[in-house]
Write a protein that holds these residues in place. Structure first.
Motif, PDB file in Angstrom:
ATOM      1  N   THR A 198      41.659  49.868  44.197  1.00 14.36           N
ATOM      2  CA  THR A 198      40.598  49.499  45.140  1.00 14.36           C
ATOM      3  C   THR A 198      39.400  50.434  45.008  1.00 14.36           C
ATOM      4  O   THR A 198      38.245  49.995  45.048  1.00 14.36           O
ATOM      5  CB  THR A 198      41.134  49.539  46.584  1.00 14.36           C
ATOM      6  OG1 THR A 198      42.274  48.664  46.687  1.00 14.36           O
ATOM      7  CG2 THR A 198      40.073  49.100  47.574  1.00 14.36           C
ATOM      8  N   THR A 199      39.679  51.708  44.837  1.00 14.71           N
ATOM      9  CA  THR A 199      38.602  52.685  44.651  1.00 14.71           C
ATOM     10  C   THR A 199      37.759  52.350  43.422  1.00 14.71           C
ATOM     11  O   THR A 199      36.524  52.404  43.452  1.00 14.71           O
ATOM     12  CB  THR A 199      39.181  54.101  44.525  1.00 14.71           C
ATOM     13  OG1 THR A 199      39.914  54.425  45.712  1.00 14.71           O
ATOM     14  CG2 THR A 199      38.073  55.130  44.312  1.00 14.71           C
ATOM     15  N   SER A 200      38.432  51.969  42.333  1.00 15.77           N
ATOM     16  CA  SER A 200      37.705  51.620  41.108  1.00 15.77           C
ATOM     17  C   SER A 200      36.905  50.337  41.287  1.00 15.77           C
ATOM     18  O   SER A 200      35.794  50.208  40.749  1.00 15.77           O
ATOM     19  CB  SER A 200      38.685  51.472  39.935  1.00 15.77           C
ATOM     20  OG  SER A 200      39.533  50.353  40.110  1.00 15.77           O
ATOM     21  N   ALA A 201      37.432  49.376  42.044  1.00  9.81           N
ATOM     22  CA  ALA A 201      36.697  48.132  42.302  1.00  9.81           C
ATOM     23  C   ALA A 201      35.437  48.402  43.123  1.00  9.81           C
ATOM     24  O   ALA A 201      34.366  47.847  42.855  1.00  9.81           O
ATOM     25  CB  ALA A 201      37.601  47.136  43.022  1.00  9.81           C
ATOM     26  N   LEU A 202      35.545  49.268  44.122  1.00  6.02           N
ATOM     27  CA  LEU A 202      34.383  49.625  44.943  1.00  6.02           C
ATOM     28  C   LEU A 202      33.327  50.370  44.125  1.00  6.02           C
ATOM     29  O   LEU A 202      32.121  50.137  44.287  1.00  6.02           O
ATOM     30  CB  LEU A 202      34.834  50.471  46.131  1.00  6.02           C
ATOM     31  CG  LEU A 202      35.603  49.710  47.219  1.00  6.02           C
ATOM     32  CD1 LEU A 202      36.345  50.675  48.144  1.00  6.02           C
ATOM     33  CD2 LEU A 202      34.641  48.835  48.027  1.00  6.02           C
ATOM     34  N   ALA A 203      33.789  51.238  43.244  1.00  2.00           N
ATOM     35  CA  ALA A 203      32.849  51.957  42.378  1.00  2.00           C
ATOM     36  C   ALA A 203      32.126  50.984  41.457  1.00  2.00           C
ATOM     37  O   ALA A 203      30.923  51.133  41.182  1.00  2.00           O
ATOM     38  CB  ALA A 203      33.593  53.013  41.574  1.00  2.00           C
ATOM     39  N   HIS A 204      32.846  49.977  40.978  1.00  2.00           N
ATOM     40  CA  HIS A 204      32.233  48.983  40.099  1.00  2.00           C
ATOM     41  C   HIS A 204      31.168  48.178  40.839  1.00  2.00           C
ATOM     42  O   HIS A 204      30.072  47.944  40.315  1.00  2.00           O
ATOM     43  CB  HIS A 204      33.315  48.045  39.556  1.00  2.00           C
ATOM     44  CG  HIS A 204      32.760  46.874  38.813  1.00  2.00           C
ATOM     45  ND1 HIS A 204      32.237  46.976  37.540  1.00  2.00           N
ATOM     46  CD2 HIS A 204      32.623  45.563  39.178  1.00  2.00           C
ATOM     47  CE1 HIS A 204      31.811  45.789  37.144  1.00  2.00           C
ATOM     48  NE2 HIS A 204      32.031  44.916  38.117  1.00  2.00           N
ATOM     49  N   ILE A 205      31.451  47.783  42.075  1.00  2.00           N
ATOM     50  CA  ILE A 205      30.481  47.015  42.860  1.00  2.00           C
ATOM     51  C   ILE A 205      29.186  47.798  43.056  1.00  2.00           C
ATOM     52  O   ILE A 205      28.083  47.243  42.976  1.00  2.00           O
ATOM     53  CB  ILE A 205      31.082  46.637  44.236  1.00  2.00           C
ATOM     54  CG1 ILE A 205      32.219  45.620  44.069  1.00  2.00           C
ATOM     55  CG2 ILE A 205      30.007  46.062  45.161  1.00  2.00           C
ATOM     56  CD1 ILE A 205      32.946  45.291  45.354  1.00  2.00           C
ATOM     57  N   GLY A 206      29.317  49.105  43.289  1.00  3.49           N
ATOM     58  CA  GLY A 206      28.126  49.927  43.534  1.00  3.49           C
ATOM     59  C   GLY A 206      27.548  50.567  42.303  1.00  3.49           C
ATOM     60  O   GLY A 206      26.652  51.419  42.407  1.00  3.49           O
ATOM     61  N   ASN A 207      27.992  50.172  41.143  1.00  2.00           N
ATOM     62  CA  ASN A 207      27.541  50.818  39.908  1.00  2.00           C
ATOM     63  C   ASN A 207      26.091  50.484  39.579  1.00  2.00           C
ATOM     64  O   ASN A 207      25.349  51.312  39.064  1.00  2.00           O
ATOM     65  CB  ASN A 207      28.447  50.409  38.742  1.00  2.00           C
ATOM     66  CG  ASN A 207      28.157  51.194  37.483  1.00  2.00           C
ATOM     67  OD1 ASN A 207      28.099  52.418  37.483  1.00  2.00           O
ATOM     68  ND2 ASN A 207      27.987  50.472  36.371  1.00  2.00           N
ATOM     69  N   ASP A 208      25.661  49.242  39.877  1.00  2.00           N
ATOM     70  CA  ASP A 208      24.310  48.809  39.512  1.00  2.00           C
ATOM     71  C   ASP A 208      23.302  49.105  40.618  1.00  2.00           C
ATOM     72  O   ASP A 208      22.153  49.439  40.353  1.00  2.00           O
ATOM     73  CB  ASP A 208      24.328  47.305  39.203  1.00  2.00           C
ATOM     74  CG  ASP A 208      22.994  46.812  38.661  1.00  2.00           C
ATOM     75  OD1 ASP A 208      22.696  47.123  37.499  1.00  2.00           O
ATOM     76  OD2 ASP A 208      22.263  46.134  39.407  1.00  2.00           O
ATOM     77  N   ARG A 209      23.739  48.968  41.867  1.00  2.00           N
ATOM     78  CA  ARG A 209      22.868  49.233  43.012  1.00  2.00           C
ATOM     79  C   ARG A 209      23.753  49.480  44.229  1.00  2.00           C
ATOM     80  O   ARG A 209      24.911  49.051  44.252  1.00  2.00           O
ATOM     81  CB  ARG A 209      21.942  48.043  43.271  1.00  2.00           C
ATOM     82  CG  ARG A 209      22.670  46.821  43.802  1.00  2.00           C
ATOM     83  CD  ARG A 209      21.744  45.638  43.979  1.00  2.00           C
ATOM     84  NE  ARG A 209      22.443  44.523  44.618  1.00  2.00           N
ATOM     85  CZ  ARG A 209      22.034  43.270  44.585  1.00  2.00           C
ATOM     86  NH1 ARG A 209      20.918  42.975  43.921  1.00  2.00           N
ATOM     87  NH2 ARG A 209      22.703  42.305  45.192  1.00  2.00           N
TER      88      ARG A 209
END
Length: 365
Positions: A198-209
């Protein structure tokens, strides 16, 4: 003798030299090759042949290989029923999803079975069980069936909840049990690291903005959902974001879509990304976004914490998701259960890694 003519042929089977009688027109079936035939052809006792084929006993390597070669040549296959009965077993294993509240009165099949993840766990477990000499059945209803469980050698419970009635029944009756997902008892389990996933998924969502993320779930009884919720709340605390938790009354698409449609339609909506605990919830989110003419991922990013083939095609935009490797989970669960059946009493804990399948529903590459 009146009626049709029946000729009786006697011939020698090339592989064994044994004499078998067969009738024409399929009137008599060929005799089944037995362990006695293998022993006779290999020139050993029945006990030695059995030990050689089962990998047990102190059988010389050359003798063991000879018996194996003879068995293959004559077409011998072990009678699994007799083998299990000799071991005091039925040869049957049961897989069930932990009971959750029914959303439709009178429904005979748990709503969880609409989710591909559970069938993929079942597929992996079923094949592994068969390869190990067992047949695996699915327990379709939420009610613990003493008669059903009493006819099985072991039980696998997927996504166990606290005070799970199936696990309680298995423990009460002495039936070996393992779980896919952590359990609160002293049983072996196999699971994913959902907190890290879940932590990695959240980081991915916020990676671009920077993203304002809502968590969309249908229950909090399962250990995996609690891990995902804990990770989400930690992320909110670390980023200073206010938690936004949406809840569907059930796991199906038709149950989830009205909830997420209403949340997305609000003029004061405070999120621009949705993290779902199930693939069906992600599917419902994509459908609701399409109905509201929201651009995915421009207006709304979507990530599912469980992948399925339904998220990779058939939608307007394919959805980024975590691959939990459910087939592998099912395979390992069977191995853990058979270990318990064979008397390996120590509790085992196995963790299967998670991978992220990035698709069109998120902005980050």
């Amino acid at each position: 003798m009146s009626g049709a003519n029946h000729t009786l042929d006697v011939h020698e089977t090339p592989a064994t030299g044994a004499m078998h009688r067969t009738r024409d027109r399929g009137q008599m079936k060929p005799r089944r090759i037995t362990i006695k035939d293998v022993a006779r052809e290999a020139g050993v006792s029945v006990a030695t042949a059995s030990e050689a084929l089962n990998g047990k006993g102190r059988v010389a390597a050359a003798t063991r290989q000879n018996v194996i070669d003879v068995a293959a040549r004559v077409g011998y296959t072990a009678n699994r029923l007799a083998k299990n009965l000799n071991a005091g077993r039925t040869g049957s294993l049961v897989l069930a999803v932990s009971p959750q509240p029914l959303t439709e009165e009178g429904s005979g099949l748990q709503p969880e079975w609409d989710i591909e993840y559970y069938f993929r766990v079942l597929n992996g477990a079923s094949l592994q069980a068969f390869q190990r000499g067992f047949l695996l059945s699915m327990l379709p209803t939420q009610t613990s069936s003493r008669d059903f469980l009493s006819a099985a050698d072991g039980l696998i419970v997927v996504d166990p909840s606290d005070d799970d009635p199936l696990i309680a029944e298995a423990v009460r009756s002495g039936l070996p049990c393992v779980t896919v997902g952590r359990n609160s008892g002293d049983l072996s389990w196999v699971d994913n690291d959902f907190f890290t996933g879940t932590t990695s998924a959240l980081a991915h969502i916020g990676n671009d903005r920077p993203a304002r993320v809502a968590l969309f779930l249908s229950e909090t009884a399962s250990s995996y959902v609690r891990d995902e919720l804990s990770s989400y709340l930690d992320w909110c605390s670390a980023t200073g974001a206010a938690p936004i938790i949406l809840r569907s009354p059930g796991p199906r698409v038709d149950e989830a879509e009205p909830v997420i449609h209403a949340a997305l339609a609000r003029t004061d909506r405070e999120f621009d990304a949705v993290l779902t605990t199930l693939d069906t919830l992600a599917h419902a989110t994509e459908r609701a976004a399409l109905a509201l003419d929201l651009d995915v991922p421009g207006d709304l990013q979507i990530v599912s914490l469980a992948d399925s083939r339904y998220l990779d095609y058939g939608l307007q935009k394919s959805i980024t998701a975590l691959d939990l490797h459910p087939v592998q989970l099912g395979e390992i669960a069977v191995e853990l259960l058979i270990d318990a059946l064979d008397g390996h009493g120590e509790r085992r804990r196995e963790v299967v890694p998670i991978s992220l399948n990035v698709r069109e529903s998120t902005l980050a590459d």
